[in-house]
Scaffold this active site. Structure first.
Site, PDB file in Angstrom:
ATOM      1  N   LYS A 182      48.142  44.051  55.061  1.00 11.13           N
ATOM      2  CA  LYS A 182      48.228  45.217  55.938  1.00 11.13           C
ATOM      3  C   LYS A 182      49.207  44.748  57.178  1.00 11.13           C
ATOM      4  CE  LYS A 182      44.943  47.531  59.008  1.00 11.13           C
ATOM      5  NZ  LYS A 182      43.592  47.596  59.589  1.00 11.13           N
TER       6      LYS A 182
ATOM      7  N   SER B   6      41.503  52.039  58.866  1.00 13.93           N
ATOM      8  CA  SER B   6      43.003  51.929  59.013  1.00 13.93           C
ATOM      9  C   SER B   6      43.706  51.258  57.969  1.00 13.93           C
ATOM     10  CB  SER B   6      43.333  51.161  60.436  1.00 13.93           C
ATOM     11  OG  SER B   6      42.623  50.022  60.540  1.00 13.93           O
TER      12      SER B   6
ATOM     13  N   ILE C  10      37.247  46.720  62.640  1.00  8.68           N
ATOM     14  CA  ILE C  10      36.442  46.673  63.701  1.00  8.68           C
ATOM     15  C   ILE C  10      35.381  47.955  63.327  1.00  8.68           C
ATOM     16  CG2 ILE C  10      36.344  47.600  66.194  1.00  8.68           C
ATOM     17  CD1 ILE C  10      39.085  46.645  66.607  1.00  8.68           C
TER      18      ILE C  10
HETATM   19  C1  LIG Z   1      35.640  66.184  72.825  1.00  6.97           C
HETATM   20  C2  LIG Z   1      35.254  64.701  73.046  1.00  6.97           C
HETATM   21  C3  LIG Z   1      34.735  63.691  72.205  1.00  6.97           C
HETATM   22  C4  LIG Z   1      35.611  62.591  71.981  1.00  6.97           C
HETATM   23  C5  LIG Z   1      34.836  61.573  71.236  1.00  6.97           C
HETATM   24  C6  LIG Z   1      36.004  60.585  70.856  1.00  6.97           C
HETATM   25  C7  LIG Z   1      35.329  59.100  70.564  1.00  6.97           C
HETATM   26  C8  LIG Z   1      36.096  58.171  69.721  1.00  6.97           C
HETATM   27  C9  LIG Z   1      36.197  57.019  70.110  1.00  6.97           C
HETATM   28  C10 LIG Z   1      36.463  56.259  69.702  1.00  6.97           C
HETATM   29  C11 LIG Z   1      37.198  56.101  68.323  1.00  6.97           C
HETATM   30  C12 LIG Z   1      36.542  55.164  67.351  1.00  6.97           C
HETATM   31  C13 LIG Z   1      37.672  55.076  66.313  1.00  6.97           C
HETATM   32  C14 LIG Z   1      37.313  53.830  65.760  1.00  6.97           C
HETATM   33  C15 LIG Z   1      38.275  53.456  64.363  1.00  6.97           C
HETATM   34  C16 LIG Z   1      38.027  52.299  63.860  1.00  6.97           C
HETATM   35  C17 LIG Z   1      39.165  51.607  62.961  1.00  6.97           C
HETATM   36  C18 LIG Z   1      39.147  50.416  62.906  1.00  6.97           C
HETATM   37  O1  LIG Z   1      38.277  49.613  62.325  1.00  6.97           O
HETATM   38  N1  LIG Z   1      40.406  49.736  63.357  1.00  6.97           N
HETATM   39  C19 LIG Z   1      40.609  48.216  63.485  1.00  6.97           C
HETATM   40  C20 LIG Z   1      41.457  47.681  62.659  1.00  6.97           C
HETATM   41  O2  LIG Z   1      42.185  48.183  62.016  1.00  6.97           O
HETATM   42  O3  LIG Z   1      41.772  46.332  62.770  1.00  6.97           O
END
Ligand SMILES: CCCCCCCC/C=C\CCCCCCCC(=O)NCC(=O)O
Length: 515
Positions: free
Chosen positions: A150, A225, A246
């Site tokens: 990645k 991701s 994550i």
């Molecule tokens: C209208 C308001 C509501 C907003 C709510 C938003 C909440 C979003 C909060 C957090 C986002 C979480 C996304 C998590 C993605 C994780 C992807 C991941 O594992 N990435 C890590 C990596 O690539 O190493």
């Protein structure tokens, strides 16, 4: 009425003063516009640079593949890329296939898949140089196996962009621990794969390299991701890849692209030398893990990584080798199951896949016990969202500065950018009608002080023990639960994290297991 001596009208002002004032205002506006123009130009140059670097590496790889096929016209490339990892390693180790043939076969296939799915960020041409001393790794568990990594996995001399402009032209000084160990085991990293901007998203698009597509349906996202990995492996262009996760970043693209993925416990595999847009965040820990076509390949990769080399290179990793006995055991298992956690409902096709899996496992003699994750809404808002964005999203937003925000991230970013007072006010107003949005908005404010951060960490610790106690009370060996899927439309994932309700789906799905 009489005028006070402090009152005056514009018409009475000194014309010279007026001209100076007007010139200063115009000059200021021109300066702002000029700075904006320069910034936009700088941004364009960076994007162009990253893209042309990627395109040049693709071109050079095409030439290398071409050159190899003229010197070795009888290479059976189609046959090589159809072998399973077990078959490939066997043929490489017995010598009926050379690492050079395997690498060029996969490079050719990866370039073809990349043309269709736009899943590569860089071709690692050093992989061909690695061939010259690959015989030193003859005993390695992955001797001669071409692998993908990645974008954020550090490889010496190459950027780990995380899809943000500020990380362009910041090449890694050394290979990260995972790459070093995999190389010592004989693996040949030959391609870096695409990610969503900032990594905190389930789509796979960024302003540097654009949108990656799903290998089974070009209208859909491969997920994120580790979406470039999902697309490349699902499309047949890699046999084994390294992702990070994550909150689903290995599991979701694996589900969307019909492959297998494994997210080990954090720090089971070293994170040293990996890039991130929220480094230092300790509430929801990141993990490195393998992605592949079958479960045996994941196990082989874990076995290769969990070795003395890794434990020596990163002594913070517990020196626990792969447990072959547990992996090969045929003991009947006590399986906890949770088809619906009460927060995110699985799609109908995922429910069907879940039930079919359960039936098959039951027929094979395993015992099932219902499992309900404790306090799921609380965990989502107070532990996950508040933990990931404990700084009110400041670090993530600062990584996005100086560049455009990708459309796949826009819906997610808008609430992050709202001022603290507005998030709090909206959260209070929305509480009676939209309790989840209200709780998310409150969580997006992050923590208010260091003691508050410590409280948040303590809550995560308490929740972890609560979860484990329930697991132990039910005497479970494993937990079976559905994964998000089938794949979503492009640009939908950012909205999902905002609306947090289940996506409608009409696409039939086959059995995609998240291990
Ligand atoms: C209208 C308001 C509501 C907003 C709510 C938003 C909440 C979003 C909060 C957090 C986002 C979480 C996304 C998590 C993605 C994780 C992807 C991941 O594992 N990435 C890590 C990596 O690539 O190493």
């Amino acid at each position: 009425m009489e005028r006070t001596n402090t009152e005056f009208s514009l018409s009475e002002m000194d014309p010279t003063f007026m001209s100076v004032l007007a010139a200063t205002a115009c000059g200021g506006a021109a300066l702002v516009l000029f700075m904006r123009y320069c910034n936009r130009q700088r941004m364009k140059v960076k994007i162009r640079k990253a893209r042309s670097r990627r395109d040049a590496s693709v071109q050079q790889a095409e030439q290398a593949v071409q050159q190899f096929s003229t010197t070795k016209p009888d290479a059976e490339n189609a046959r090589i890329v159809s072998l399973s990892l077990t078959e490939l390693t066997k043929r490489l180790q017995e010598g009926s296939l050379s690492p050079e043939e395997a690498l060029h076969a996969y490079m050719e296939k990866a370039l073809e898949v990349n043309k269709r799915l736009n899943c590569a960020t860089d071709i690692l041409l050093e992989s061909r140089e690695q061939l010259s001393n690959i015989e030193n790794c003859r005993d390695g568990l992955l001797y001669g196996v071409p692998i993908s990594i990645k974008d954020n996995v550090g490889y010496k001399g190459h950027d780990s962009t995380c899809g943000v402009l500020c990380k362009v032209d910041e090449p890694a000084e050394e290979d990260c621990v995972v790459v070093t160990v995999l190389k010592r085991q004989g693996a040949i990293p030959f391609i870096k794969t695409n990610i969503p901007q900032g990594l905190l998203n389930y789509d796979c698009s960024n302003p540097l390299f654009g949108q990656s597509l799903n290998p089974h349906n070009l209208q859909k996202t491969p997920g994120g991701s580790s979406g470039g990995e999902g697309a490349l492996i699902g499309g047949g262009g890699s046999i084994l890849g390294i992702g990070t996760d994550i909150g689903g970043s290995i599991r979701i693209p694996s589900s969307f692209c019909g492959i297998c993925g494994f997210k080990p416990t954090s720090n089971r595999i070293s994170l040293r030398g990996l890039s991130s847009c929220c480094r230092g965040q300790k509430s929801v820990l990141s993990a490195v893990g393998p992605m592949a076509r079958d479960v045996d390949s994941l196990a082989l990769c874990m076995k290769a990584l969990l070795c003395e080399d890794m434990f020596a290179l990163d002594p913070t990793v517990p020196p626990m080798p792969f447990d072959d006995k547990a992996y090969l055991s045929t003991k009947r298992l006590r399986i906890g199951y949770c088809e619906n956690d009460g927060y995110l409902m699985p799609s109908p096709s995922m429910s069907r896949a879940f039930r079919e899996t359960r039936e098959l496992l039951e027929k094979a003699g395993h015992t099932f016990v219902p499992f309900t994750p404790p306090r799921i809404a609380y965990a989502m808002h107070e532990l996950i969202v508040k933990g990931l964005l404990a700084d009110g999203a400041e670090t993530l937003l600062s990584n996005l500065k100086g560049g455009p925000v990708d459309p796949c991230l826009m819906a997610q970013i808008i609430p992050y950018r709202l001022p603290h007072w507005l998030k709090k006010t909206l959260s209070v107003i929305l509480r009676p009608i939209l309790p989840r949005i209200s709780a998310s908005l409150s969580a997006l404010c992050g923590v208010s002080s260091v003691p508050d951060l410590w409280r948040q960490h303590a809550s995560v610790e308490d929740y972890t023990h609560e979860f484990i106690s329930e697991w132990q009370r039910l005497k479970m060996d494993v937990l079976l639960c559905p994964m998000l899927g089938p794949a979503f439309n492009l640009n939908y994932c950012g909205k999902l994290t905002c609306t947090v309700h289940p996506p409608p789906s009409t696409v039939p799905v086959d059995l995609f297991l998240s291990v």
